[in-house]
Every structure is written in structure tokens, then in C-alpha cells.
Write a protein that holds these residues in place. Structure first.
Motif, PDB file in Angstrom:
ATOM      1  N   GLU A  95       0.811  -1.216   0.000  1.00 46.95           N
ATOM      2  CA  GLU A  95       0.000   0.000   0.000  1.00 46.95           C
ATOM      3  C   GLU A  95       0.841   1.260   0.000  1.00 46.95           C
ATOM      4  O   GLU A  95       0.393   2.298  -0.457  1.00 46.95           O
ATOM      5  N   ARG A 139      -4.882   2.851   0.416  1.00 54.22           N
ATOM      6  CA  ARG A 139      -5.360   2.129   1.593  1.00 54.22           C
ATOM      7  C   ARG A 139      -6.843   1.891   1.400  1.00 54.22           C
ATOM      8  O   ARG A 139      -7.567   2.764   0.944  1.00 54.22           O
ATOM      9  N   LEU A 182     -10.344   1.293   3.145  1.00 53.30           N
ATOM     10  CA  LEU A 182     -11.064   1.443   4.408  1.00 53.30           C
ATOM     11  C   LEU A 182     -12.208   0.446   4.448  1.00 53.30           C
ATOM     12  O   LEU A 182     -12.912   0.268   3.453  1.00 53.30           O
ATOM     13  N   GLU A 213     -14.953   1.633   8.995  1.00 50.26           N
ATOM     14  CA  GLU A 213     -14.037   2.779   9.034  1.00 50.26           C
ATOM     15  C   GLU A 213     -14.574   3.941   8.187  1.00 50.26           C
ATOM     16  O   GLU A 213     -14.457   5.102   8.584  1.00 50.26           O
ATOM     17  N   THR A 214     -15.134   3.603   7.040  1.00 44.87           N
ATOM     18  CA  THR A 214     -15.666   4.629   6.147  1.00 44.87           C
ATOM     19  C   THR A 214     -16.825   5.357   6.801  1.00 44.87           C
ATOM     20  O   THR A 214     -16.893   6.591   6.789  1.00 44.87           O
ATOM     21  N   ARG A 234     -15.500   7.625   9.465  1.00 44.31           N
ATOM     22  CA  ARG A 234     -14.850   8.808   8.897  1.00 44.31           C
ATOM     23  C   ARG A 234     -15.890   9.830   8.437  1.00 44.31           C
ATOM     24  O   ARG A 234     -15.672  11.030   8.536  1.00 44.31           O
ATOM     25  N   GLY A 272     -14.830  -2.599   0.710  1.00 45.37           N
ATOM     26  CA  GLY A 272     -14.155  -1.443   1.293  1.00 45.37           C
ATOM     27  C   GLY A 272     -14.180  -0.266   0.344  1.00 45.37           C
ATOM     28  O   GLY A 272     -14.722  -0.342  -0.761  1.00 45.37           O
ATOM     29  N   GLU A 308      -9.314   4.939   0.361  1.00 42.96           N
ATOM     30  CA  GLU A 308      -9.219   6.035   1.326  1.00 42.96           C
ATOM     31  C   GLU A 308      -9.156   7.402   0.658  1.00 42.96           C
ATOM     32  O   GLU A 308      -9.877   8.323   1.048  1.00 42.96           O
ATOM     33  N   HIS A 309      -8.310   7.570  -0.347  1.00 43.96           N
ATOM     34  CA  HIS A 309      -8.179   8.899  -0.940  1.00 43.96           C
ATOM     35  C   HIS A 309      -9.451   9.328  -1.669  1.00 43.96           C
ATOM     36  O   HIS A 309      -9.737  10.528  -1.757  1.00 43.96           O
ATOM     37  N   ILE A 363     -12.516   8.664  -0.559  1.00 43.96           N
ATOM     38  CA  ILE A 363     -13.378   9.138   0.528  1.00 43.96           C
ATOM     39  C   ILE A 363     -12.894  10.513   0.990  1.00 43.96           C
ATOM     40  O   ILE A 363     -13.701  11.420   1.221  1.00 43.96           O
ATOM     41  N   ASP A 364     -11.583  10.687   1.100  1.00 44.77           N
ATOM     42  CA  ASP A 364     -11.036  11.993   1.476  1.00 44.77           C
ATOM     43  C   ASP A 364     -11.444  13.066   0.455  1.00 44.77           C
ATOM     44  O   ASP A 364     -11.821  14.180   0.834  1.00 44.77           O
TER      45      ASP A 364
END
Length: 77
Positions: free
Chosen positions: A4, A10, A12, A16-17, A20, A54, A57-58, A60-61
Motif C-alpha cells: 500500500e 489504503r 477502508l 471505518e468509512t 470517517r 471497502g 481512502e483517498h 473518501i477523502d
């Protein structure tokens, strides 16, 4: 073998999502459901890894940054 850290990726978990986004898992699934009145079209689609699901991550960011930008908030995170 790629890990990763090679690409900064990554995955999530759904839990976790939801955490967040500060929502429950059922709300997350409602946001993903195109038939729901709660659907959020900009929410990234999940990835399926065997029996697990899942979110990248980026992505979702970026979605969160988009929400901040839409309301005129700071985006420099």
C-alpha cells in the motif's frame, strides 16, 4: 510485490468509512443506493475484495473535501 505504500493506497472497511463520514453503516448503504431518496451521487463506489467490501481512502477523502468546498469551507487538508 506491491504494497500500500508503493502508491499510497489504503482500503477502508465499511465500518471505518462510516466512522470517517460520521454516519452509521445503514446510512452509508442508503447513500450508495441509487433508488434511495438519501442517495449521494458523488460518493465513491466500494471495491469488493473477495468476501470483503471497502472504500479507497483517498476517494473518501476527496468526497469529504468536495462537501467542504460545496459549503465554502477550507479545503487545504
Amino acid at each position: 510485490m506491491l504494497d500500500e505504500t508503493s502508491f499510497g493506497l489504503r482500503i477502508l472497511s465499511v465500518r471505518e468509512t462510516a466512522k470517517r463520514l460520521n454516519i452509521g453503516r445503514s446510512t452509508l448503504y442508503a447513500w450508495l443506493d441509487e433508488k434511495s431518496s438519501s442517495c449521494r451521487l458523488g460518493l465513491p463506489k466500494p471495491v469488493h475484495l473477495g468476501k470483503s467490501t471497502g472504500f479507497i481512502e483517498h476517494e473518501i477523502d476527496d468526497f469529504i473535501r468536495g462537501l467542504m468546498q460545496a459549503r465554502g469551507g477550507a479545503v487545504g487538508l
